[in-house]
Design an enzyme around this catalytic site. Structure first.
Site, PDB file in Angstrom:
ATOM      1  CE  LYS A 188      -1.895   3.014   2.190  1.00 38.06           C
ATOM      2  NZ  LYS A 188      -1.714   4.524   1.745  1.00 38.06           N
ATOM      3  CB  SER A 233       2.267   8.498  12.515  1.00 39.94           C
ATOM      4  OG  SER A 233       1.123   7.818  12.125  1.00 39.94           O
ATOM      5  CD  GLU A 256      11.369   2.937  11.162  1.00 36.93           C
ATOM      6  OE1 GLU A 256      11.104   3.752  11.920  1.00 36.93           O
ATOM      7  OE2 GLU A 256      11.662   3.099   9.972  1.00 36.93           O
ATOM      8  CB  CYS A 287      12.417   6.915  11.101  1.00 34.66           C
ATOM      9  SG  CYS A 287      13.472   6.071   9.865  1.00 34.66           S
ATOM     10  CD  GLN A 337       4.147  15.367   7.978  1.00 37.36           C
ATOM     11  OE1 GLN A 337       2.978  15.049   8.300  1.00 37.36           O
ATOM     12  NE2 GLN A 337       5.134  15.540   8.645  1.00 37.36           N
ATOM     13  CD  GLU A 349       9.151  11.022  13.913  1.00 39.28           C
ATOM     14  OE1 GLU A 349       7.934  10.685  14.033  1.00 39.28           O
ATOM     15  OE2 GLU A 349      10.239  10.767  13.736  1.00 39.28           O
TER      16      GLU A 349
HETATM   17  P1  NAI Z   1       0.866   7.813   8.819  1.00 37.07           P
HETATM   18  O1  NAI Z   1       1.705   6.595   9.813  1.00 37.07           O
HETATM   19  O2  NAI Z   1      -0.393   8.114   9.040  1.00 37.07           O
HETATM   20  O3  NAI Z   1       1.207   7.353   7.367  1.00 37.07           O
HETATM   21  C1  NAI Z   1       2.034   6.102   6.838  1.00 37.07           C
HETATM   22  C2  NAI Z   1       1.403   5.215   5.995  1.00 37.07           C
HETATM   23  O4  NAI Z   1       0.334   4.729   6.753  1.00 37.07           O
HETATM   24  C3  NAI Z   1       0.649   5.829   4.888  1.00 37.07           C
HETATM   25  O5  NAI Z   1       0.758   4.749   3.769  1.00 37.07           O
HETATM   26  C4  NAI Z   1      -0.757   5.880   4.956  1.00 37.07           C
HETATM   27  O6  NAI Z   1      -1.594   5.954   4.203  1.00 37.07           O
HETATM   28  C5  NAI Z   1      -0.964   4.748   5.973  1.00 37.07           C
HETATM   29  N1  NAI Z   1      -2.261   4.825   7.072  1.00 37.07           N
HETATM   30  C6  NAI Z   1      -2.634   5.894   7.511  1.00 37.07           C
HETATM   31  N2  NAI Z   1      -3.566   5.564   8.275  1.00 37.07           N
HETATM   32  C7  NAI Z   1      -3.883   4.271   8.203  1.00 37.07           C
HETATM   33  C8  NAI Z   1      -4.543   3.152   8.991  1.00 37.07           C
HETATM   34  N3  NAI Z   1      -5.579   3.652   9.805  1.00 37.07           N
HETATM   35  N4  NAI Z   1      -4.310   1.868   8.728  1.00 37.07           N
HETATM   36  C9  NAI Z   1      -3.519   1.632   7.998  1.00 37.07           C
HETATM   37  N5  NAI Z   1      -2.675   2.428   7.232  1.00 37.07           N
HETATM   38  C10 NAI Z   1      -3.000   3.690   7.289  1.00 37.07           C
HETATM   39  O7  NAI Z   1       1.842   9.198   8.820  1.00 37.07           O
HETATM   40  P2  NAI Z   1       1.497  10.487   8.259  1.00 37.07           P
HETATM   41  O8  NAI Z   1       0.095  10.857   8.749  1.00 37.07           O
HETATM   42  O9  NAI Z   1       1.599  10.656   7.036  1.00 37.07           O
HETATM   43  O10 NAI Z   1       2.560  11.566   9.070  1.00 37.07           O
HETATM   44  C11 NAI Z   1       2.393  11.842  10.341  1.00 37.07           C
HETATM   45  C12 NAI Z   1       3.582  11.877  11.169  1.00 37.07           C
HETATM   46  O11 NAI Z   1       4.147  10.262  11.270  1.00 37.07           O
HETATM   47  C13 NAI Z   1       4.899  12.484  10.525  1.00 37.07           C
HETATM   48  O12 NAI Z   1       4.984  13.846  11.125  1.00 37.07           O
HETATM   49  C14 NAI Z   1       6.004  11.798  11.372  1.00 37.07           C
HETATM   50  O13 NAI Z   1       6.229  12.338  12.526  1.00 37.07           O
HETATM   51  C15 NAI Z   1       5.456  10.477  11.381  1.00 37.07           C
HETATM   52  N6  NAI Z   1       5.979   9.587  10.253  1.00 37.07           N
HETATM   53  C16 NAI Z   1       7.173   8.610  10.315  1.00 37.07           C
HETATM   54  C17 NAI Z   1       7.785   8.015   9.543  1.00 37.07           C
HETATM   55  C18 NAI Z   1       8.648   7.113   9.775  1.00 37.07           C
HETATM   56  O14 NAI Z   1       9.859   7.139   8.946  1.00 37.07           O
HETATM   57  N7  NAI Z   1       8.817   6.367  10.795  1.00 37.07           N
HETATM   58  C19 NAI Z   1       7.256   8.177   8.231  1.00 37.07           C
HETATM   59  C20 NAI Z   1       6.081   8.982   7.920  1.00 37.07           C
HETATM   60  C21 NAI Z   1       5.545   9.781   9.007  1.00 37.07           C
HETATM   61 MG    MG Z   2      -1.962   9.878   9.397  1.00 43.58          MG
END
Ligand code: NAI
Ligand code: MG
Length: 484
Positions: A175, A229, A250, A284, A334, A384
């Site tokens: 996904k 996140s 992660e 991250c 962001q 973060e």
């Molecule tokens: P997110 O964790 O919501 O999105 C990451 C992935 O999860 C995307 O593909 C999204 O479509 C998917 N996703 C979202 N909600 C979901 C659900 N309920 N069930 C399954 N999949 C789902 O991250 P977001 O909202 O884009 O970013 C928010 C914060 O997250 C950032 O500011 C950062 O702090 C953190 N983040 C950390 C990352 C890392 O590398 N550890 C990468 C991206 C974001």
């Molecule tokens: Mg989100």
């Protein structure tokens, strides 16, 4: 010019999304560059069923591992053969400088090289049970691996899980992130180019709350890999628990470099530049905190401010060569989240010594930022930011440094910079994180295991450790008959 409409890839076919399509923006301009098909629950179900069908046929899992490994390696080569086109699209959808996009694609290819090589190294063991038995273990692929990908390194993050899952004989449903879905199409193209069976690689974009949630809760999924996140990680782990399937999470961090009085600050400038301003800090394992010995604090802050002010920030597409530059963040949302966190830190008493502001132009640009006068209890020291925002704290004793480093809910990586080996080893022992860098931030590579303590998640990716995410261990115990 890139093509206007990008489809999903399910069961070896390019398909539209049953949830329609959505615009993909260039965060450096705010303009729409293409449209991406969006999957709904029905599309997710079709992808999982295709992956399951192939898994049950054992056409992929039953191959001799060396042959699977060769195909996995060839996928990496395919990415390298197309690096110019992929990197341009990656920069346009994500915002990073073109040279960083190329590095990301090389890193992605490296995963396929490494895990392609590992395919034939996964061996069981025999367990002595005395004369009456013969006993051994074998590893079987989990089955359908669901992989939910973030937008910061869309190519590298997919490569990390896809290569290891395929090498161990799994079939995959990916996904892709809704902000940066386009470049993941090259994994489908690579699967076609190396002639993987239909259903081995399914690539689909969809909203997290729709396609992501449907994938995480699908009863046909056998294993889940997620990077993103903390709240989304909790939602995915909860869905996984309902189906009793394992997941690897992660979830980012607030990682600290401890800089001792005897550290080589000339060398440390490189660590700082890469540690917090690479990918505009959307990493991250970013070095989002520096904890410096009081005696070198002023000197270190001067150097950090000079580095931040020395970076030119602007559109990634105009930044083809490695240099002192940074691109846009992935989205205005962001960027504004990071800006709000800076404002909040200021309100709590932090000083902004460099950057702190959005650029006065369209696009999701934030100046490289250095914050000081931060105490460990402030939210900027604990939460973060996921942007180019460095927090500098200071310490007087080794114990205090460790205590500050360990004072967040996270524990992804940490670093210690000193010329005293004993001091470095003690810190390596005491820092609560899955990986500790000594005298070089980001030391290590595809070969070294990576993952978090605490709210940074659980499970390990990279290295041989990651192979265990994708296999079941089966024990076979044989009772030997009496000799006639
Ligand atoms: P997110 O964790 O919501 O999105 C990451 C992935 O999860 C995307 O593909 C999204 O479509 C998917 N996703 C979202 N909600 C979901 C659900 N309920 N069930 C399954 N999949 C789902 O991250 P977001 O909202 O884009 O970013 C928010 C914060 O997250 C950032 O500011 C950062 O702090 C953190 N983040 C950390 C990352 C890392 O590398 N550890 C990468 C991206 C974001
Ligand atoms: Mg989100």
């Amino acid at each position: 010019m890139i093509k206007d409409y990008w489809q999903n890839y399910i069961d070896g076919r390019w398909v539209d999304g049953k949830a329609g399509r959505h615009p993909v923006e260039n965060p450096a301009t705010g303009l729409t560059i293409a449209h991406q098909a969006l999957a709904n629950e029905t599309d997710v179900d079709a992808a999982v069923c295709a992956a399951k069908k192939l898994h049950l046929s054992s056409e992929w899992s039953g191959l001799r591992p060396v042959e699977r490994g060769r195909k996995v390696q060839a996928m990496g080569q395919y990415l390298l053969d197309h690096i110019d086109e992929i990197s341009e699209v990656l920069t346009l959808e994500q915002g990073k400088p073109l040279w960083e996009s190329k590095l990301e694609i090389e890193g992605a290819a490296r995963y396929f090289e490494y895990y392609g090589n590992q395919a034939e190294t996964l061996e069981g063991r025999s367990i002595p049970l005395g004369n009456g038995y013969l006993d051994f273990t074998i590893h079987e692929p989990m089955g359908v691996s669901a992989q939910i990908i973030p937008w910061n390194y869309p190519i590298e993050m997919t490569a990390r899980s896809l290569s290891a899952a395929l090498a161990t004989g799994n079939t995959c449903v990916v996904k892709t992130p809704e902000l940066t879905p386009l470049t993941n199409a090259w994994f489908a193209k690579a699967a076609e180019a190396v002639d993987l069976p239909n259903g081995a690689v399914n690539i689909l974009c969809g909203l997290g709350s729709v396609a992501g949630a449907a994938l995480a809760s699908h009863p046909g999924v056998d294993q889940i890999v997620f990077t993103g996140s903390v709240p989304t990680g909790v939602a995915i782990a909860t869905a996984a628990a309902q189906n009793v399937v394992p997941c690897v999470l992660e979830l980012g961090g607030k990682s600290a470099a401890i800089v001792h009085a005897d550290a080589d600050l000339d060398a440390f400038e490189t660590d700082l530049r890469w540690g917090i301003y690479f990918n505009a800090g959307q990493v991250c394992s970013a070095m989002s905190r520096i904890i410096v010995h009081d005696s070198r604090k002023d000197e270190l802050i001067d150097r950090a401010v000079a580095i931040a002010n020395g970076l030119s920030t602007g559109p990634g597409i105009d930044r083809p060569e490695f240099g002192a530059n940074m691109g846009s963040m992935v989205s205005v949302a962001q960027r504004d989240k990071a800006r709000m966190m800076i404002e909040h830190a200021e309100a709590q008493g932090a000083k902004v010594l460099a950057g702190g502001h959005a650029l006065n132009r369209p696009g999701a640009f934030l100046q490289p930022t250095v914050l000081t006068d931060i105490t460990p209890d402030m939210s900027i020291a604990r939460d973060e930011v996921f942007g180019p925002v460095l927090s500098v704290l200071s310490f007087r004793s080794d114990a205090e440094a460790i205590q500050i480093a360990n004072s967040t809910d996270y524990g992804l990586v940490g670093g210690v910079f000193t010329s005293d080996t004993n001091r470095a080893m003690r810190a390596a022992r005491d820092i609560k994180a899955g990986q500790v860098f000594v005298n070089e931030w980001y030391a290590g590579g595809v070969e070294t295991p990576f993952g978090g303590y605490g709210k940074s998640g659980y499970g390990r990716e990279k290295g041989r450790e990651a192979l265990w995410n994708y296999v079941q261990t089966k024990n076979i115990a044989i009772k030997l008959g009496e000799q006639p």
